[in-house]
Design a protein around this motif. Structure first.
Motif, PDB file in Angstrom:
ATOM      1  N   GLY B 163      24.708 -52.945  21.527  1.00 27.77           N
ATOM      2  CA  GLY B 163      23.087 -52.982  21.905  1.00 27.77           C
ATOM      3  C   GLY B 163      22.791 -54.544  22.026  1.00 27.77           C
ATOM      4  O   GLY B 163      22.343 -54.982  22.740  1.00 27.77           O
ATOM      5  N   ASP B 164      23.141 -54.922  20.763  1.00 30.31           N
ATOM      6  CA  ASP B 164      22.809 -56.550  20.799  1.00 30.31           C
ATOM      7  C   ASP B 164      23.604 -57.509  21.627  1.00 30.31           C
ATOM      8  O   ASP B 164      23.037 -58.025  22.220  1.00 30.31           O
ATOM      9  N   ASN B 167      22.372 -57.354  25.020  1.00 29.16           N
ATOM     10  CA  ASN B 167      21.153 -57.984  25.192  1.00 29.16           C
ATOM     11  C   ASN B 167      21.245 -59.552  25.598  1.00 29.16           C
ATOM     12  O   ASN B 167      20.366 -60.314  26.108  1.00 29.16           O
ATOM     13  N   SER B 178      25.060 -62.540  18.893  1.00 34.57           N
ATOM     14  CA  SER B 178      24.539 -61.780  17.749  1.00 34.57           C
ATOM     15  C   SER B 178      25.788 -61.760  16.580  1.00 34.57           C
ATOM     16  O   SER B 178      26.716 -61.855  16.866  1.00 34.57           O
TER      17      SER B 178
END
Lengths: 213, 333
Positions: B163-164, B167, B178
């Protein structure tokens, strides 16, 4: 008359003087995104420099100074404690990664605040995509509140903000709590300043209504 | 309480005797602008006159002013717990430790950070491409596994990691990948880039397949914030070298090869996800994909005329990044 349940909710006090005239007919906020960091904590320049060079101890001190304000922003924007805690972590990890891009031409707190706002809004977009649900700003205004406020319930302003529809809440927080201008909000959210004004007014009216119950 | 709705329009069109023709409905709609000082001087004066002659609107104005005033003086709520330990754990994993092989001996924090952020566009493009390759493989395997095992805490952890990545951190060329994403990428080990992995690669023919299969059921499912083990450090080193070598050879064809495999893989999963979405959402997604494809086409056309343009290559990489990002989000829905 409003039943005042908020500390310092003085109805007859004038609004704080937070605007200045930039040009005739236009006023802008002076304190956009700035933190009211106590004077004794404002001396963080050495920590910023040290953190930029990789000093984690210095960076921890910056977290101690600004963490609570970042958390407040995240909590008010999301109305969810767990999400806010995750976002605070994201903000400081991102800040650590990007410290080199902080050139010192703005207050560190302002820079960090911008990082936080971008992360919160990015999270919201991602969240919206995951839920396969896109909500336009106009729809957000009409959407049901995130948390119901029952008639007769004594709510304070924080709870009332949390109960606002998402779209109205973020604009209220950005404008009335954090001091962003409608133009800035428009840029951040990709909406017009007129749309931002409309949402803000809606939010204020809903808050007034909630606080009067 | 003042119920302004009950009297909305009561003063419609009438002169309130103080020189204001403002009706209450308009006054209510303009109240925030009045409070914020955004009305013109003449409108503000008319508004003030209206308030002087209309008790209901005056009460509303006081109440809304109180809301605004209180919001501006809200104290920050206390943090329920100290988040520093978790933040510090995430800082433990190098952000994007991708020094050139010849510079890999950096030792001081300042030096390493300086080098970390002193990359050329070529280096950044290579790093982004590599991370996309690795993370997309993990995404694919997550999506595949999710169809087999619905609930697996470890998978959830990895899912968040992706999910990061979704981004755009890992692919926007600003070294903001990340830490969790890189951690996951590193756990995949150097097999992911066989042509250039020099220390631990085993020469898997297909980087993508290696990335997803080497997870052994998602090796990257370990907690994203885990401190690096000797093994992961070794994998990280070989990844660094791989990326460094990749950097020197990156061109449009390489980008297309790297991204093409991942896009094809993700698209398979994404297409199946589209079947679960409503038609309007599907239309939006397809339209966005078309737009991205058009950008890719334009970049490729321009690169055909100017193959050495770093800017165009960067734009091509970014367009691919967006496509991978979109497909990955779909795959993880």
């Amino acid at each position: 008359m409003l039943a005042l349940h908020v500390t310092g909710f003085a109805t007859d006090n004038p609004l704080p003087e937070r605007t200045r005239t930039k040009s005739p007919g236009r006023t802008i906020r002076r304190t956009t995104g700035e933190f009211a960091v106590p004077a004794e904590q404002r001396e963080g320049h050495a920590d910023i420099v040290a953190a930029s060079a990789g000093d984690r101890g210095a960076f921890e001190r910056l977290y101690r100074t600004y963490g609570q304000r970042i958390y407040a922003l995240c909590l008010r924007m999301t109305a969810d404690q767990n999400t806010a805690e995750e976002l605070v972590q994201d903000v400081f990890v991102r800040a650590w990664q990007k410290l080199d891009s902080f050139r010192g031409d703005a207050a560190f707190g302002t820079w960090l605040h911008r990082v936080a706002v971008n992360i919160v809004l990015s999270h919201r977009k991602r969240d919206g995509i995951r839920n396969s649900r896109t909500t336009s700003d106009d729809e957000a205004v009409d959407a049901a509140p995130a948390r119901s406020v029952h008639v007769g319930e004594r709510v304070d302003l924080e709870a009332a903000i949390a109960a606002l529809p998402k779209g109205a809440r973020r604009i209220f927080v950005l404008h009335d709590v954090e001091g962003y201008t409608h133009e800035e909000i428009g840029e951040l959210l990709g909406i017009t300043s007129g749309g931002s004004k409309a949402q803000l007014h809606r939010a204020r009216m809903l808050l007034r209504e909630a606080l009067s119950k | 309480m003042t119920d302004h709705n009950q009297h909305d329009g009561r003063n419609d069109g009438r002169n309130d005797g103080a020189g204001s023709n403002l009706d209450c409905e308009v006054a209510s709609a303009q109240l925030s602008e009045y409070l914020d000082g955004q009305l013109s001087p003449s409108d503000a004066a008319a508004y003030t006159r209206h308030l002087a002659s209309c008790a209901v609107c005056a009460t509303l104005e006081r109440e809304l002013r109180a809301v605004v005033s209180s919001a501006r003086s809200l104290p920050a709520p206390p943090m329920p717990r100290d988040l520093w330990p978790e933040i510090a754990a995430r800082l433990e994993t190098p952000v994007l430790s991708l020094p050139l092989a010849s510079q890999a001996t950096a030792d001081t924090p300042a030096a390493s950070r300086g080098q970390r952020f002193a990359r050329s566009w070529q280096f950044m493009a290579a790093a982004a491409a590599l991370l996309v390759t690795l993370s997309a493989g993990v995404t694919w395997s997550i999506a595949q596994r999710s169809t087999d095992s619905a609930t697996d805490p470890a998978l959830v952890a990895t899912n968040d990691t992706e999910g990061d990545a979704a981004n755009g951190n890992a692919t926007n060329g600003n070294a903001s990948a990340s830490t969790a994403d890189l951690g996951a990428a590193r756990r995949i080990d150097a097999q992911a880039v066989p042509p250039v992995a020099t220390t631990e690669g085993t020469g898997a023919a297909n980087p993508t397949f290696a990335a997803s299969s080497s997870t052994g059921g998602i090796a990257g499912a370990a907690p994203a914030t885990a401190a690096p083990t000797p093994g992961t450090r070794a994998a990280g080193r070989s990844t660094d070298v791989a990326t460094a070598q990749l950097a020197s050879n990156i061109d449009a064809a390489s980008l297309e090869t790297i991204y093409g495999r991942e896009i094809a893989m993700l698209r398979t999963v994404a297409e199946s996800q589209l079947g679960l979405l409503d038609s309007s959402t599907v239309n939006v997604v397809r339209r966005n994909l078309d737009i991205i494809d058009e950008a890719i086409r334009e970049c490729r056309t321009a690169l055909a005329d100017d193959p050495n343009s770093g800017f165009l290559l960067d734009q091509l990489g970014r367009a691919y990044d967006r496509k991978v990002d979109l497909l990955r989000r779909l795959a993880l829905l």
